[in-house]
Design a protein around this motif. Structure first.
Motif, PDB file in Angstrom:
ATOM      1  N   VAL A   1       0.847  -1.191   0.000  1.00  0.00           N
ATOM      2  CA  VAL A   1       0.000   0.000   0.000  1.00  0.00           C
ATOM      3  C   VAL A   1       0.886   1.246   0.000  1.00  0.00           C
ATOM      4  CG1 VAL A   1      -1.796   1.274   1.254  1.00  0.00           C
ATOM      5  CG2 VAL A   1      -1.836  -1.227   1.207  1.00  0.00           C
ATOM      6  N   MET A   2       0.470   2.233  -0.793  1.00  0.00           N
ATOM      7  CA  MET A   2       1.157   3.518  -0.879  1.00  0.00           C
ATOM      8  C   MET A   2       0.164   4.640  -0.570  1.00  0.00           C
ATOM      9  SD  MET A   2       3.356   3.229  -4.375  1.00  0.00           S
ATOM     10  CE  MET A   2       1.916   3.770  -5.247  1.00  0.00           C
ATOM     11  N   TYR A   3       0.713   5.750  -0.105  1.00  0.00           N
ATOM     12  CA  TYR A   3      -0.099   6.950   0.115  1.00  0.00           C
ATOM     13  C   TYR A   3       0.714   8.133  -0.381  1.00  0.00           C
ATOM     14  CZ  TYR A   3      -3.537   9.946   2.444  1.00  0.00           C
ATOM     15  OH  TYR A   3      -4.542  10.845   2.709  1.00  0.00           O
ATOM     16  N   ASN A   4       0.149   8.901  -1.281  1.00  0.00           N
ATOM     17  CA  ASN A   4       0.831  10.039  -1.896  1.00  0.00           C
ATOM     18  C   ASN A   4       2.163   9.605  -2.529  1.00  0.00           C
ATOM     19  OD1 ASN A   4       0.986  12.771  -2.665  1.00  0.00           O
ATOM     20  ND2 ASN A   4       2.183  13.299  -0.851  1.00  0.00           N
ATOM     21  N   GLY A   5       2.188   8.405  -3.090  1.00  0.00           N
ATOM     22  CA  GLY A   5       3.385   7.901  -3.754  1.00  0.00           C
ATOM     23  C   GLY A   5       4.418   7.286  -2.844  1.00  0.00           C
ATOM     24  N   HIS A   6       4.162   7.254  -1.525  1.00  0.00           N
ATOM     25  CA  HIS A   6       5.107   6.670  -0.567  1.00  0.00           C
ATOM     26  C   HIS A   6       4.668   5.262  -0.180  1.00  0.00           C
ATOM     27  CE1 HIS A   6       6.995  10.558   0.119  1.00  0.00           C
ATOM     28  NE2 HIS A   6       5.808  11.085   0.382  1.00  0.00           N
ATOM     29  N   PRO A   7       5.537   4.254  -0.350  1.00  0.00           N
ATOM     30  CA  PRO A   7       5.216   2.936   0.216  1.00  0.00           C
ATOM     31  C   PRO A   7       5.073   3.070   1.742  1.00  0.00           C
ATOM     32  CG  PRO A   7       7.033   2.777  -1.344  1.00  0.00           C
ATOM     33  CD  PRO A   7       6.785   4.240  -1.108  1.00  0.00           C
ATOM     34  N   LEU A   8       4.118   2.350   2.321  1.00  0.00           N
ATOM     35  CA  LEU A   8       3.836   2.465   3.755  1.00  0.00           C
ATOM     36  C   LEU A   8       4.313   1.229   4.523  1.00  0.00           C
ATOM     37  CD1 LEU A   8       0.227   3.935   3.605  1.00  0.00           C
ATOM     38  CD2 LEU A   8       2.385   5.174   3.982  1.00  0.00           C
ATOM     39  N   TYR A   9       4.747   1.468   5.768  1.00  0.00           N
ATOM     40  CA  TYR A   9       5.282   0.420   6.633  1.00  0.00           C
ATOM     41  C   TYR A   9       4.750   0.601   8.051  1.00  0.00           C
ATOM     42  CZ  TYR A   9       8.824   0.565   2.919  1.00  0.00           C
ATOM     43  OH  TYR A   9       9.465   0.579   1.707  1.00  0.00           O
ATOM     44  N   THR A  10       4.724  -0.496   8.793  1.00  0.00           N
ATOM     45  CA  THR A  10       4.520  -0.429  10.237  1.00  0.00           C
ATOM     46  C   THR A  10       5.888  -0.660  10.880  1.00  0.00           C
ATOM     47  OG1 THR A  10       3.991  -2.781  10.364  1.00  0.00           O
ATOM     48  CG2 THR A  10       2.129  -1.248  10.127  1.00  0.00           C
ATOM     49  N   TYR A  11       5.957  -0.593  12.200  1.00  0.00           N
ATOM     50  CA  TYR A  11       7.225  -0.755  12.914  1.00  0.00           C
ATOM     51  C   TYR A  11       7.038  -1.750  14.054  1.00  0.00           C
ATOM     52  CZ  TYR A  11      11.297   0.516  15.770  1.00  0.00           C
ATOM     53  OH  TYR A  11      12.453   0.487  16.515  1.00  0.00           O
ATOM     54  N   THR A  12       7.883  -2.766  14.104  1.00  0.00           N
ATOM     55  CA  THR A  12       7.750  -3.801  15.141  1.00  0.00           C
ATOM     56  C   THR A  12       8.034  -3.261  16.536  1.00  0.00           C
ATOM     57  OG1 THR A  12      10.021  -4.552  14.766  1.00  0.00           O
ATOM     58  CG2 THR A  12       8.267  -5.702  13.562  1.00  0.00           C
ATOM     59  N   GLY A  13       8.693  -2.131  16.648  1.00  0.00           N
ATOM     60  CA  GLY A  13       8.956  -1.528  17.957  1.00  0.00           C
ATOM     61  C   GLY A  13       7.738  -0.838  18.550  1.00  0.00           C
ATOM     62  N   ASP A  14       6.702  -0.601  17.760  1.00  0.00           N
ATOM     63  CA  ASP A  14       5.454  -0.038  18.275  1.00  0.00           C
ATOM     64  C   ASP A  14       4.653  -1.176  18.893  1.00  0.00           C
ATOM     65  OD1 ASP A  14       6.102   2.502  17.371  1.00  0.00           O
ATOM     66  OD2 ASP A  14       4.858   2.381  15.576  1.00  0.00           O
ATOM     67  N   GLN A  15       4.420  -1.104  20.180  1.00  0.00           N
ATOM     68  CA  GLN A  15       3.764  -2.189  20.894  1.00  0.00           C
ATOM     69  C   GLN A  15       2.250  -2.080  20.957  1.00  0.00           C
ATOM     70  OE1 GLN A  15       5.593  -4.897  21.983  1.00  0.00           O
ATOM     71  NE2 GLN A  15       7.125  -3.826  20.766  1.00  0.00           N
ATOM     72  N   ASN A  16       1.737  -0.862  20.915  1.00  0.00           N
ATOM     73  CA  ASN A  16       0.297  -0.640  21.076  1.00  0.00           C
ATOM     74  C   ASN A  16      -0.223   0.293  19.987  1.00  0.00           C
ATOM     75  OD1 ASN A  16      -0.099  -1.959  23.735  1.00  0.00           O
ATOM     76  ND2 ASN A  16       1.356  -0.388  24.389  1.00  0.00           N
ATOM     77  N   PRO A  17      -1.528   0.224  19.688  1.00  0.00           N
ATOM     78  CA  PRO A  17      -2.093   1.192  18.747  1.00  0.00           C
ATOM     79  C   PRO A  17      -1.767   2.615  19.201  1.00  0.00           C
ATOM     80  CG  PRO A  17      -3.690  -0.509  19.250  1.00  0.00           C
ATOM     81  CD  PRO A  17      -2.534  -0.716  20.197  1.00  0.00           C
ATOM     82  N   GLY A  18      -1.383   3.448  18.256  1.00  0.00           N
ATOM     83  CA  GLY A  18      -1.051   4.836  18.582  1.00  0.00           C
ATOM     84  C   GLY A  18       0.403   5.071  18.935  1.00  0.00           C
ATOM     85  N   ASP A  19       1.202   4.011  19.148  1.00  0.00           N
ATOM     86  CA  ASP A  19       2.627   4.195  19.425  1.00  0.00           C
ATOM     87  C   ASP A  19       3.307   4.807  18.214  1.00  0.00           C
ATOM     88  OD1 ASP A  19       2.398   3.093  21.942  1.00  0.00           O
ATOM     89  OD2 ASP A  19       3.501   1.248  21.474  1.00  0.00           O
ATOM     90  N   THR A  20       4.302   5.640  18.460  1.00  0.00           N
ATOM     91  CA  THR A  20       5.057   6.291  17.390  1.00  0.00           C
ATOM     92  C   THR A  20       6.557   6.188  17.644  1.00  0.00           C
ATOM     93  OG1 THR A  20       4.873   8.429  18.525  1.00  0.00           O
ATOM     94  CG2 THR A  20       3.204   7.942  16.840  1.00  0.00           C
ATOM     95  N   SER A  21       7.005   5.071  18.200  1.00  0.00           N
ATOM     96  CA  SER A  21       8.411   4.944  18.580  1.00  0.00           C
ATOM     97  C   SER A  21       9.352   4.826  17.390  1.00  0.00           C
ATOM     98  CB  SER A  21       8.605   3.772  19.547  1.00  0.00           C
ATOM     99  OG  SER A  21       8.125   2.571  18.981  1.00  0.00           O
ATOM    100  N   GLY A  22       8.834   4.600  16.186  1.00  0.00           N
ATOM    101  CA  GLY A  22       9.681   4.568  14.999  1.00  0.00           C
ATOM    102  C   GLY A  22       9.962   5.950  14.421  1.00  0.00           C
ATOM    103  N   GLN A  23       9.250   6.961  14.908  1.00  0.00           N
ATOM    104  CA  GLN A  23       9.355   8.316  14.370  1.00  0.00           C
ATOM    105  C   GLN A  23      10.779   8.855  14.473  1.00  0.00           C
ATOM    106  OE1 GLN A  23       7.584  10.257  12.610  1.00  0.00           O
ATOM    107  NE2 GLN A  23       8.483  12.253  12.904  1.00  0.00           N
ATOM    108  N   GLY A  24      11.346   9.263  13.321  1.00  0.00           N
ATOM    109  CA  GLY A  24      12.646   9.910  13.298  1.00  0.00           C
ATOM    110  C   GLY A  24      13.839   8.979  13.406  1.00  0.00           C
ATOM    111  N   LEU A  25      13.604   7.671  13.450  1.00  0.00           N
ATOM    112  CA  LEU A  25      14.729   6.742  13.539  1.00  0.00           C
ATOM    113  C   LEU A  25      15.461   6.676  12.205  1.00  0.00           C
ATOM    114  CD1 LEU A  25      13.234   3.687  15.481  1.00  0.00           C
ATOM    115  CD2 LEU A  25      14.603   5.572  16.371  1.00  0.00           C
ATOM    116  N   THR A  26      16.742   6.363  12.267  1.00  0.00           N
ATOM    117  CA  THR A  26      17.530   6.073  11.075  1.00  0.00           C
ATOM    118  C   THR A  26      17.913   4.608  11.160  1.00  0.00           C
ATOM    119  OG1 THR A  26      18.368   8.330  10.963  1.00  0.00           O
ATOM    120  CG2 THR A  26      19.603   6.649   9.753  1.00  0.00           C
ATOM    121  N   ASN A  27      17.325   3.790  10.310  1.00  0.00           N
ATOM    122  CA  ASN A  27      17.578   2.352  10.247  1.00  0.00           C
ATOM    123  C   ASN A  27      17.730   1.948   8.797  1.00  0.00           C
ATOM    124  OD1 ASN A  27      15.055   1.451  12.726  1.00  0.00           O
ATOM    125  ND2 ASN A  27      17.134   2.051  13.096  1.00  0.00           N
ATOM    126  N   PHE A  28      18.589   0.965   8.547  1.00  0.00           N
ATOM    127  CA  PHE A  28      18.748   0.388   7.216  1.00  0.00           C
ATOM    128  C   PHE A  28      19.068   1.443   6.156  1.00  0.00           C
ATOM    129  CE2 PHE A  28      16.136  -2.505   9.710  1.00  0.00           C
ATOM    130  CZ  PHE A  28      16.887  -3.664   9.615  1.00  0.00           C
TER     131      PHE A  28
END
Length: 178
Positions: free
Chosen positions: A122-149
């Motif tokens: 799934v894409m939105y505005n041309g961006h492929p979308l991802y979830t983050y395994t570090g988010d434990q609960n709905p509404g978590d945003t712990s992936g925000q601003g990370l630099t990975n891979f």
């Protein structure tokens, strides 16, 4: 003094833990203080692939389970640059059939793009979308601003752009470092 029958005692012993379990299941899930909404719904009440939630970052995209959706700055247009171990930590948002939008999201911005395995992401505005395994609960945003891979990861706004800002301390912390 009358004695209770053993079957009465066993029934009471079984009810007490089940009641405690039911009450615990009704409690909060540790979401951030901004209060995330229920998973997105379409206008006819069905589950939406992509919707909007309110978080400490403001309004951002979420999936059918209330998980924050992220974009990867290393992606090139609609082509995902996240595969293998990356996709294990940042799972791509998949849809079987045409993806749907919930209230606040824009249907014309939603689409899919084939990944290297041939399955649609799934894409939105041309961006492929991802979830983050570090988010434990709905509404978590712990992936925000990370630099990975090799690239930055950011929550996506309803306008389809990356969200700036840091996640609140109640949203799970700094995540997994790679």
């Amino acid at each position: 003094m009358t004695r209770s029958k053993p079957s009465t005692f066993l029934a009471i012993a079984a009810v007490v833990p089940l009641t405690a379990l039911a009450v615990a299941g009704c409690g909060g899930g540790g979401n951030d203080s901004a209060g995330s909404s229920a998973p997105p719904k379409t206008t006819n009440g069905g589950a939406a692939t992509v919707g909007i939630e309110n978080t400490s970052l403001g309004k951002i995209l979420d999936d059918t389970r209330g998980r924050t959706l992220y974009l990867f700055k290393k992606d090139s247009g609609t082509k995902s640059a996240c595969a293998g171990a990356c996709a294990g930590v940042w799972p791509p948002l998949r849809a079987s059939g045409k993806p749907t939008v919930g209230a606040g999201a824009t249907a014309s911005m939603l689409g899919t793009s084939p990944r290297s395995d041939g399955k649609a992401q799934v894409m939105y505005n041309g961006h492929p979308l991802y979830t983050y395994t570090g988010d434990q609960n709905p509404g978590d945003t712990s992936g925000q601003g990370l630099t990975n891979f090799g690239g930055g990861w950011f929550a996506v706004s309803p306008t389809g752009n990356q969200v700036s800002g840091k996640p609140s301390s109640s949203s799970g912390g700094g995540g997994i470092g790679y």
